[in-house]
Design a protein around this motif. Sequence first.
Motif, mmCIF file in Angstrom:
data_model
loop_
_atom_site.group_PDB
_atom_site.id
_atom_site.type_symbol
_atom_site.label_atom_id
_atom_site.label_comp_id
_atom_site.label_asym_id
_atom_site.label_seq_id
_atom_site.Cartn_x
_atom_site.Cartn_y
_atom_site.Cartn_z
ATOM 1 N N PHE A 73 -7.657 5.091 -13.679
ATOM 2 C CA PHE A 73 -6.633 4.241 -13.777
ATOM 3 C C PHE A 73 -5.551 4.783 -12.647
ATOM 4 C CE2 PHE A 73 -2.413 2.946 -15.730
ATOM 5 C CZ PHE A 73 -2.472 1.670 -15.389
ATOM 6 N N ILE A 74 -5.442 6.097 -12.925
ATOM 7 C CA ILE A 74 -4.511 6.939 -12.227
ATOM 8 C C ILE A 74 -4.859 6.854 -10.605
ATOM 9 C CG2 ILE A 74 -3.567 9.481 -11.455
ATOM 10 C CD1 ILE A 74 -4.159 10.105 -14.397
ATOM 11 N N ALA A 75 -6.123 7.106 -10.292
ATOM 12 C CA ALA A 75 -6.571 6.427 -8.724
ATOM 13 C C ALA A 75 -6.050 5.267 -8.402
ATOM 14 C CB ALA A 75 -7.966 6.838 -8.872
ATOM 15 N N LEU A 80 -3.485 3.496 -9.548
ATOM 16 C CA LEU A 80 -2.017 3.532 -9.433
ATOM 17 C C LEU A 80 -1.590 4.210 -8.020
ATOM 18 C CD1 LEU A 80 -0.857 4.400 -12.930
ATOM 19 C CD2 LEU A 80 -0.866 2.013 -11.874
ATOM 20 N N ILE A 81 -2.330 5.361 -7.782
ATOM 21 C CA ILE A 81 -2.076 5.786 -6.487
ATOM 22 C C ILE A 81 -2.579 4.740 -5.314
ATOM 23 C CG2 ILE A 81 -2.822 7.677 -4.715
ATOM 24 C CD1 ILE A 81 -3.340 9.286 -7.317
ATOM 25 N N TYR A 82 -3.615 4.228 -5.466
ATOM 26 C CA TYR A 82 -4.042 3.233 -4.569
ATOM 27 C C TYR A 82 -3.067 2.135 -4.322
ATOM 28 C CZ TYR A 82 -6.565 -0.806 -2.329
ATOM 29 O OH TYR A 82 -6.955 -1.918 -1.577
ATOM 30 N N ARG A 83 -2.565 1.591 -5.398
ATOM 31 C CA ARG A 83 -1.580 0.523 -5.437
ATOM 32 C C ARG A 83 -0.259 1.033 -5.051
ATOM 33 N NH1 ARG A 83 0.632 -2.303 -10.878
ATOM 34 N NH2 ARG A 83 1.888 -0.447 -10.813
ATOM 35 N N ASN A 84 0.085 2.316 -5.266
ATOM 36 C CA ASN A 84 1.198 2.797 -4.838
ATOM 37 C C ASN A 84 1.238 2.823 -3.059
ATOM 38 O OD1 ASN A 84 3.872 4.034 -5.319
ATOM 39 N ND2 ASN A 84 3.200 5.715 -4.193
ATOM 40 N N ILE A 85 0.128 3.446 -2.772
ATOM 41 C CA ILE A 85 -0.140 3.519 -1.260
ATOM 42 C C ILE A 85 0.063 2.045 -0.554
ATOM 43 C CG2 ILE A 85 -1.846 4.063 0.390
ATOM 44 C CD1 ILE A 85 -2.596 6.332 -1.246
ATOM 45 N N THR A 86 -0.849 1.064 -1.194
ATOM 46 C CA THR A 86 -0.853 -0.316 -0.638
ATOM 47 C C THR A 86 0.518 -0.912 -0.717
ATOM 48 O OG1 THR A 86 -3.089 -0.544 -1.465
ATOM 49 C CG2 THR A 86 -1.849 -2.588 -0.906
ATOM 50 N N ILE A 87 1.177 -0.718 -1.760
ATOM 51 C CA ILE A 87 2.690 -1.322 -1.870
ATOM 52 C C ILE A 87 3.833 -0.629 -0.819
ATOM 53 C CG2 ILE A 87 4.473 -1.638 -3.273
ATOM 54 C CD1 ILE A 87 2.733 -1.936 -5.772
ATOM 55 N N ASN A 88 3.648 0.534 -0.816
ATOM 56 C CA ASN A 88 4.231 1.302 0.245
ATOM 57 C C ASN A 88 4.119 1.090 1.713
ATOM 58 O OD1 ASN A 88 5.416 2.689 -1.784
ATOM 59 N ND2 ASN A 88 4.406 4.450 -1.864
ATOM 60 N N SER A 89 2.745 0.714 2.041
ATOM 61 C CA SER A 89 2.189 0.466 3.064
ATOM 62 C C SER A 89 2.767 -1.099 3.543
ATOM 63 C CB SER A 89 0.723 0.288 3.422
ATOM 64 O OG SER A 89 0.339 -0.339 4.403
ATOM 65 N N ARG A 90 2.633 -2.026 2.579
ATOM 66 C CA ARG A 90 3.195 -3.189 2.840
ATOM 67 C C ARG A 90 4.507 -3.321 2.774
ATOM 68 N NH1 ARG A 90 0.268 -5.746 -0.701
ATOM 69 N NH2 ARG A 90 1.709 -5.579 -2.615
ATOM 70 N N LEU A 91 5.312 -2.436 2.037
ATOM 71 C CA LEU A 91 6.719 -2.304 2.097
ATOM 72 C C LEU A 91 7.432 -1.950 3.440
ATOM 73 C CD1 LEU A 91 9.475 -2.635 0.696
ATOM 74 C CD2 LEU A 91 9.082 -0.298 -0.203
ATOM 75 N N PHE A 92 6.513 -0.834 3.776
ATOM 76 C CA PHE A 92 6.763 -0.151 5.115
ATOM 77 C C PHE A 92 6.863 -1.134 6.270
ATOM 78 C CE2 PHE A 92 5.265 1.646 9.152
ATOM 79 C CZ PHE A 92 6.162 2.690 9.328
ATOM 80 N N GLN A 93 5.800 -1.954 6.163
ATOM 81 C CA GLN A 93 5.417 -3.250 7.211
ATOM 82 C C GLN A 93 6.499 -4.352 7.179
ATOM 83 O OE1 GLN A 93 3.096 -3.054 9.867
ATOM 84 N NE2 GLN A 93 4.102 -4.810 10.535
ATOM 85 N N LEU A 94 6.835 -4.695 5.931
ATOM 86 C CA LEU A 94 7.825 -5.533 5.558
ATOM 87 C C LEU A 94 9.339 -5.172 6.144
ATOM 88 C CD1 LEU A 94 7.085 -6.936 1.962
ATOM 89 C CD2 LEU A 94 6.593 -8.064 4.318
ATOM 90 N N GLN A 95 9.627 -3.942 5.714
ATOM 91 C CA GLN A 95 10.887 -3.266 6.259
ATOM 92 C C GLN A 95 10.843 -3.295 7.995
ATOM 93 O OE1 GLN A 95 10.979 0.445 4.034
ATOM 94 N NE2 GLN A 95 12.069 -0.626 2.546
#
Length: 557
Positions: free
Chosen positions: A314-316, A318-333
């Motif tokens: 689950f921690i892995a 969360l890390i994956y989701r955080n990476i994906t969200i940050n990647s998507r947020l980076f792309q959105l920004q």
Amino acid sequence: MAHNQLKYRKNFGLLIAFVVLVTVLFVVAMLAARSMIANFIETEFNNRKVEIFDQSVQPFNEFFNDKIPEISYYQGYLDSVKAAAYVNDVIRKNAFVESVLFYDLAVTNSDSIESGIKYNHLLIYPKSVISFSLDAENRLVAQRKKSNETRAYVEDFNNMVLKFVGFLDRVNDSTRMSDNDIYKVFYTMSAGKVSYMNIPRISDLLAYKRMMSSADSVIVSYDQDMFLFLINPGKIKIKNVASNLYEKVEILPIVSGQVTDQQFYLQTELALPGALSDYKLQYTSSEGFINKEINRRFLPTSFGLSVVYLILMFIAYLIYRNITINSRLFQLQYDFINNLTHEFKTPVSVIKIAGNNIQSSEKLSVDEQRMYGKILDQEADKLNSLMNKLLSFAQIENKSIKPNKEEVVVEEFCAPIFEAVKLKYPDLNFSYHIDVQNNMIVDSTLLLSVFQNLIDNAYKYSEPQRKFLDIEVQQNKKNFVIKFKDQGIGINKKEFNSIFKKFYRVKNQFNQQGSIGLGLAFCKEIVDFMGGEIKVDSVVNQGTTFTLLLPLGPKKN
């Protein structure tokens, strides 16, 4: 190189290595835990047999140590009736006692010839021998035996008497019998048999010794009792207090003539003591039975390891989701900056061109002045509108402003908006319907922004031949219900939860340029800000309906 610099580093390789490492450790831990439990159970299998042995043999030990010595209380004066009562109690409480022979002995210095043993001047012989046993109807049966019927037990009688007269040689006035003397002299044990003679008083033993050594003694006779208990070890009740370890516990002869091909996964044995010495306790368990116990004990351990493993997974995640969200947020920004730059660049470029034209022109006509003035005014309004939207969104999101609520007549609020739609979008097939009884209590400026954004979206995301918009303003018992229905390209249901997020843009041919992904997020923030709710319902290639729910205001007079 610039593209690589802007690329978000996801480091999925490190995450995959973490997942693989944790999975390998989980598998190794599970195998090691099961192996340790299996070894522990095998050790316990070999150790706990003594516990079952003690529990199973305990009734025999109690009979041997406690019940048999009661015979001595009678000091040789047991008759057949009292002997029957004693045997009846013994034989019913101890199933392993199959039958009992009662010897009513005489100890005398008489010269009469009897069937017994004579040592010097002392004669010991059985006056009578009575056999006791239970018949088929569980009744105690007593049978007086003749001398020829007791030949099978002559050796037991002889051994007991010979030990007794041998002990008399050592008796003196200071003799005190220890427990060891009692077991050696008055007990005789052989396979399946226990013999016992009642223990005389020291004064009687001294009298027996005088009778044995003196020929001139007055002829006297004493009574002694001897019992021969015939034991069947197979009738001992096995108490399997570790039934989870031992599938089968049996009492078997030490030397068995049976040959079997049956193989057991685990097997051990213990020899029985004393009168049971021809038999053993054999403990056996099949592989399936032991595996069942291993699995039972392994279950809590495996559950604990699985919980730890799932937590790490689950921690892995969360890390994956955080990476994906940050990647998507980076792309959105990144897209937001590009689109925002484009949004600012267009009016700035137009203003610059108009300014250059004015500056380079030696003389402007009145019509040219009006044209350039109109251009500068329109582009400045675009810049101002964009800046106001960004500022308002930030203020609303941060709760740094309060809604300026005022009572608004619905028809009066909607009329100028709808007129402007017809002028701004002449090719839009526009219709509306208003049916309300109350005035709205809203921030009219913010609500106007919502109307304009939803109207602009309906026009923008519709094919040229399907530019249609119908606005319904109604009310129910609790809310104003405002619906914006178009016949545009529609929205996939999978994106319903995402379209109201900041910087999110639906991927379609209408969003290649000029959208910063704030329009619907801005609408939701405003509606939530005013205590309302916004919903969407859409079918791809058929159209979209946005529904606003706003709290009712006071009733119109």
